[in-house]
Design an enzyme around this catalytic site. Structure first.
Site, PDB file in Angstrom:
ATOM      1  N   ASP A 148       0.828  -1.205   0.000  1.00  0.00           N
ATOM      2  CA  ASP A 148       0.000   0.000   0.000  1.00  0.00           C
ATOM      3  C   ASP A 148       0.868   1.263   0.000  1.00  0.00           C
ATOM      4  OD1 ASP A 148      -2.402   1.389   0.119  1.00  0.00           O
ATOM      5  OD2 ASP A 148      -3.186   0.245   1.817  1.00  0.00           O
ATOM      6  N   ASP A 203     -10.242   3.528  -3.194  1.00  0.00           N
ATOM      7  CA  ASP A 203     -10.892   2.296  -2.735  1.00  0.00           C
ATOM      8  C   ASP A 203     -12.314   2.138  -3.267  1.00  0.00           C
ATOM      9  OD1 ASP A 203      -8.592   2.008  -1.339  1.00  0.00           O
ATOM     10  OD2 ASP A 203      -9.526   1.914   0.638  1.00  0.00           O
TER      11      ASP A 203
HETATM   12  C1  GLA Z   1      -5.936   1.287   1.631  1.00  0.00           C
HETATM   13  C2  GLA Z   1      -6.110   0.292   0.474  1.00  0.00           C
HETATM   14  C3  GLA Z   1      -7.241  -0.664   0.825  1.00  0.00           C
HETATM   15  C4  GLA Z   1      -6.944  -1.389   2.124  1.00  0.00           C
HETATM   16  C5  GLA Z   1      -6.692  -0.383   3.237  1.00  0.00           C
HETATM   17  C6  GLA Z   1      -6.171  -1.043   4.512  1.00  0.00           C
HETATM   18  O1  GLA Z   1      -7.044   2.108   1.745  1.00  0.00           O
HETATM   19  O2  GLA Z   1      -6.368   0.967  -0.724  1.00  0.00           O
HETATM   20  O3  GLA Z   1      -7.426  -1.606  -0.237  1.00  0.00           O
HETATM   21  O4  GLA Z   1      -5.824  -2.226   1.945  1.00  0.00           O
HETATM   22  O5  GLA Z   1      -5.723   0.587   2.851  1.00  0.00           O
HETATM   23  O6  GLA Z   1      -5.908  -0.117   5.515  1.00  0.00           O
END
Ligand code: GLA
Length: 388
Positions: A148, A203
């Site tokens: 990430d 997301d």
């Molecule tokens: C980010 C990523 C998500 C998830 C969260 C976890 O937002 O884009 O897919 O992995 O972190 O904290």
């Protein structure tokens, strides 16, 4: 010169072998990820229950093989040597034991961390520990790393993800590298030799077309994928984020359409629902072999938006054996009757047999015009196979 290269190799094995492991994702990776339903509430018991449900529901057989622990599997501190450790309360048997268990059950072991100093949920990040962490993951039998981009400060994305790629490579265990920097730095332009897949968006949220600050419904994500198709192919995929299929914010039609369009996009298929509790209708969507075959087609071409009008879209995907997938999407709020004169789909050459993949029906050939009703937010998904 040879001697110099040898010395360099001894001193910097990772950088001289700077490459990703090839051939680990010749078709888009499929699996289950904990984040969309469980967020930070994950533990060993939950993962094991999910594994049993993936087996008994037929999901494993349908191809969902990576079990990915997303954020919050970690203890809040590294150990005295700086190694990552699993949270001993959530994962009392330890991460190596979990990896062994997943492998015994025929799955692959996926794990999450972050290129910044901390993960998005505040656990220890990988920055400055990439080679050490690569060795840790290898020692646990990890097969897939989602990496990430929270808390990265002023770091350069391309350089940072390359460092983790090199850390994985130096550790010697083939691990799929899933880049999750949300498309901020256009990874489709530089990540082909860095990772096997890269997120193209923020997301996904459990809704059709809601828009929050950082997350959004699948319909909004779909529209943002237009034009990215040329960057994807075997071993390097655009990732429009994980599936919300079966989650409470989507109707059955919206789950079906989301799954169909993700398959047309050649997207990684990471289920994000509670497999233990899914309805038979959702199981039937997620395990539909003919639809999954569109996603997993070996030609590895991402589909594209062929036509869009208010409330109507046509998405198409070229398949191997000169076949095509065609998806008619009612993106509006009212039912409509789709009328198709096949010769308007100019990429078709000659006559094709038409198969309705959700209805499991053969519909004749493209010599005859087609018309059919589509409910709001639903799709018709056809496979066209050339005659002769
Ligand atoms: C980010 C990523 C998500 C998830 C969260 C976890 O937002 O884009 O897919 O992995 O972190 O904290």
């Amino acid at each position: 010169m040879k001697r110099l290269i040898f010395v360099l190799f001894l001193c910097f094995p990772g950088s001289l072998l700077a490459q990703k492991f090839e051939g680990l994702a010749l078709t888009p990776p499929m699996g289950w990820n904990s984040w969309n339903t469980f967020g930070t509430n994950i533990d060993e018991k939950l993962i094991k229950e999910m594994v049993e449900a993936l087996i008994s529901s037929g999901m494993q057989e349908a191809g969902f093989k990576y079990i990915v622990l997303d954020d919050a599997w970690l203890a809040m501190q590294r150990d005295a040597e700086g190694n990552l450790v699993g949270d001993p309360k959530k994962f009392p048997s330890g991460m190596k034991a979990l990896g062994d268990y997943l492998h015994e059950k025929g799955f692959k072991f996926g794990i999450y961390n972050c290129a910044g100093t901390k993960t998005c949920a505040g656990y220890p990040g990988g920055r400055g520990h990439e080679f050490q962490d690569g060795r840790t993951y290898a020692s646990w039998g990890v097969d897939y790393l989602k990496y990430d981009w929270c808390n990265h400060g002023t770091a350069n994305a391309e350089e940072t993800f390359k460092t983790m790629r090199d850390g994985l490579h130096a550790a010697g265990r083939p691990i799929v590298f899933s880049i999750c920097e949300w498309g901020n730095n256009k990874p489709w332009l530089w990540a082909k030799d860095v990772g096997h897949l890269w997120r193209t968006t923020g997301d996904i949220a459990d809704c059709y077309d809601c828009q929050h600050v950082y997350s959004m419904g699948w319909k909004i994500i779909l529209e943002s994928q237009v034009g990215l198709e040329k960057y994807a192919g075997p071993d390097h995929w655009n990732d429009p984020d994980m599936l919300e299929v079966g989650n409470p914010g989507l109707s059955l039609a919206e789950s079906r359409a989301h799954f169909s369009l993700w398959c047309v996009l050649a997207a990684p298929l990471m289920a994000g629902n509670d497999i233990r509790k899914m309805s038979n209708e959702i199981r039937d969507i997620l395990t539909d072999k003919e639809v999954i075959a569109i996603d997993q087609d070996p030609l590895g071409k991402q589909g594209y938006q062929f036509m869009t009008q208010p409330g109507k879209e046509i998405w198409v995907k070229e398949l191997s054996n000169a076949e095509w997938a065609v998806c008619f999407f009612n993106s509006g709020e009212r039912p409509f009757q789709m009328k198709v004169k096949w010769s308007n789909l100019w990429f078709l050459k000659g006559t094709y047999q038409i198969r309705d993949l959700w209805q499991k029906k053969d519909l004749g050939t493209t010599e005859k015009d087609f018309s059919g009703d589509i409910a709001p937010h639903d799709v018709l998904l056809f496979k066209l196979s050339p005659i002769k």
